[in-house]
Design an enzyme around this catalytic site. Sequence first.
Site, short mmCIF file in Angstrom:
data_model
loop_
_atom_site.label_atom_id
_atom_site.label_comp_id
_atom_site.label_asym_id
_atom_site.label_seq_id
_atom_site.Cartn_x
_atom_site.Cartn_y
_atom_site.Cartn_z
CB THR A 83 -9.12 23.28 -23.11
OG1 THR A 83 -8.00 23.27 -23.70
CG2 THR A 83 -9.00 23.16 -21.74
CB ILE A 84 -7.99 19.90 -27.42
CG1 ILE A 84 -7.22 21.15 -28.01
CG2 ILE A 84 -9.27 19.61 -27.98
CD1 ILE A 84 -6.78 20.65 -29.49
CG ASP A 85 -4.46 23.46 -25.35
OD1 ASP A 85 -4.02 23.05 -26.30
OD2 ASP A 85 -5.01 24.93 -25.56
CG MET B 220 -3.30 21.71 -32.19
SD MET B 220 -5.16 22.16 -32.19
CE MET B 220 -5.44 23.10 -33.71
NE ARG C 50 -1.16 29.80 -28.05
CZ ARG C 50 -0.71 30.43 -29.27
NH1 ARG C 50 0.41 31.01 -29.12
NH2 ARG C 50 -1.24 30.34 -30.19
CD GLN D 150 -3.31 17.85 -33.28
OE1 GLN D 150 -2.82 17.55 -32.12
NE2 GLN D 150 -3.04 18.96 -33.75
#
Lengths: 399, 399
Positions: free
Chosen positions: B138-140, B182, B184, B299
């Site tokens: 996950t890029i998060d 990005m 959330r 991204q």
Amino acid sequence: MSAIKGNAVVGQSGGPTSVINQSLVGVIEECHRAGHIDQLLGAQHGVRGIVDEKFIPLKSVKADLLERIAQTPAAALGSTRDKPDQAYCQRILESFKKHNVRYFFYIGGNDSADTARIVYELAKQAGHELSVFHIPKTIDNDLRVHDHCPGFGSAARFVAAAVMGDDRDNASLPGVKIDVIMGRNAGYLTAASVLARRREGDGPHLIYVPEAPLTEEKFLADVQAVYKAKNRCLVCVSEGVRVPGGQTWTETIASGLDVDAHKNVQLSGLGALGDHMADLVKKKLGIKRVRSDTFGYLQRSFPGFTSQVDSHEARWVAQQAVKWSGEPGKTEGSVAMKRVSDSPYKIELFLTPLSTVARETKSLEAAYIEGGNNITDAFARYARPLVGELPVIGTLDEI
Amino acid sequence: MSAIKGNAVVGQSGGPTSVINQSLVGVIEECHRAGHIDQLLGAQHGVRGIVDEKFIPLKSVKADLLERIAQTPAAALGSTRDKPDQAYCQRILESFKKHNVRYFFYIGGNDSADTARIVYELAKQAGHELSVFHIPKTIDNDLRVHDHCPGFGSAARFVAAAVMGDDRDNASLPGVKIDVIMGRNAGYLTAASVLARRREGDGPHLIYVPEAPLTEEKFLADVQAVYKAKNRCLVCVSEGVRVPGGQTWTETIASGLDVDAHKNVQLSGLGALGDHMADLVKKKLGIKRVRSDTFGYLQRSFPGFTSQVDSHEARWVAQQAVKWSGEPGKTEGSVAMKRVSDSPYKIELFLTPLSTVARETKSLEAAYIEGGNNITDAFARYARPLVGELPVIGTLDEI
């Protein structure tokens, strides 16, 4: 007859590129070798720095810092959006006289070429011996006479790579994706998205440029047809895409937009067009997954991803400007590239009068546009050498 | 006791990353070496492909194609946004039984870990021997227990580089620039913009993450203060930035937004937040040159610019999942990284139960956030090794 000895000014103007500092460094390097140039003054923020007499002496910058600056995107001297009129140009001339400036190297696009032209004319009228050279830069690639412009290749490389990756993303999670690419009047940069296609079926599936007016009906019919056939659709569209009649799509949808000194309405640095087109597809075609990205300033400023050919040429045209400034009879012009052959890629430089490049721009050739929604192989052959190596891609359907 | 012999399924889920195929290739490579795995089936579009029995046999893919796929962004098998409930998971199990699947490797985020957990439990209840491994991506960077997640380092590298370039662009043509990044719920990726700062005065000057609620008043006061001091201001803001009370800024300004199967409102793939914030600055502060860019899907999908460490780790965790699947007693878990030291950077892998990673995510630690508008050096120390080398930059004030 040898060139008059005196100082030189170099400036950078307009929207920066990721190789505009290669040109700056090219000027600095060559001035070290040039016998006719005493001091080299860097004007901060282009013409603004000249009239405000904000100069940085550049001959003393060390070689290792120069190499780092050459690799750095955006104008190291600062840029400007000022569009000098006759009176402003007169102030430029006064500043040049005061600082014994005999050579002016101006790195910019068509507006900068026009400024250079006016200053040259004023100096001639005033009897102040001044040579003026325009060093081309623009990601738009829209200078007349020039085969292509430094700055374009790197921006095109960024766009092509971004679209290659985005096409894989769109294949992973199918839907409609709309990528908005810089280009107010000229579609060259958007056209470069065609280089992202590697195999049959790859996106971009639709490419829209300002030169081919686009109705809402055609856009929706195109998207629907592609989506029906492929269950996905990747669209690349110029920020300057137009409705028939000349107005941009952005002008038809947005209000309160910025207008710059060149009377251009702001198209970059906002996501309104992409959002609007995505909304249309959602509402009128009932497709659920619709996304848009506006590539924005990254196209001209992303570091560490420049085209090698572009980096080389940006420095080369600048070096040549300084060389020619020392040659008899060469007192004004824009350093232009002429393509000798596509394969192997070969370029020759020549000096074209400032007036041939100033003001007006050129559009993407009609022969490069197909059906109002596609770009031809001929364009890909034109653009590929400028962009250089693209990232490696592999897909499971190649098994 | 040796592992049961049978087939394996690998799938990719959720928002892709630019190294998610490194993990896929890691699984394929290791399955070649693993004695306990007969066929390796790639599920097309994650769980969707499992229930629809759309499988690609992967052991036959040639090594040179595998290497190209590893370097390709986005899920080579296709991804999915399906969020399986109990009934859906039951269908997954039926498909596994039918195809004698004894090993399930699922590459994804917290939702995928949850799916993996449910399928594992169902199989246990049904007496179908099945080992289930979650391979993080996950890029998060928001998985609990994990020090960091594959995919984050490359996305962070893209963001840091983009902001480095954009900061130079903003210095060239001063104004206020707002970059929407990005994220959330978790601010890790936006926080990585701090790595763009090289010298005193460099942007980003303000960094806003979802974890630090932001009022319009504070935002405007912050921008005004920076702009007054520097005549420019570069802002990096998470797409998930929130007003006090929990609502996102996007929710307060936009209507008709998409909601996905996970009940998430669409924040990516539209430019509304950036446009809104730019508009605020223009109207309330009267600053003329204000622009925004939404970095968007680039991204996670920009090719040819991944972090080497991230690419390596994405493959490593996947290889380890297959290795552990052949070890006695290891029947379920998520392959996690533990940081042994920052400098030299050293990581160890361990297996954490699926339940510890599933569903809930983690937020950026409070200690990494400063004054509601900045990111600390401690975060930079955490993130720098994951991102690796950044582009070379040089500026004339270094003379």
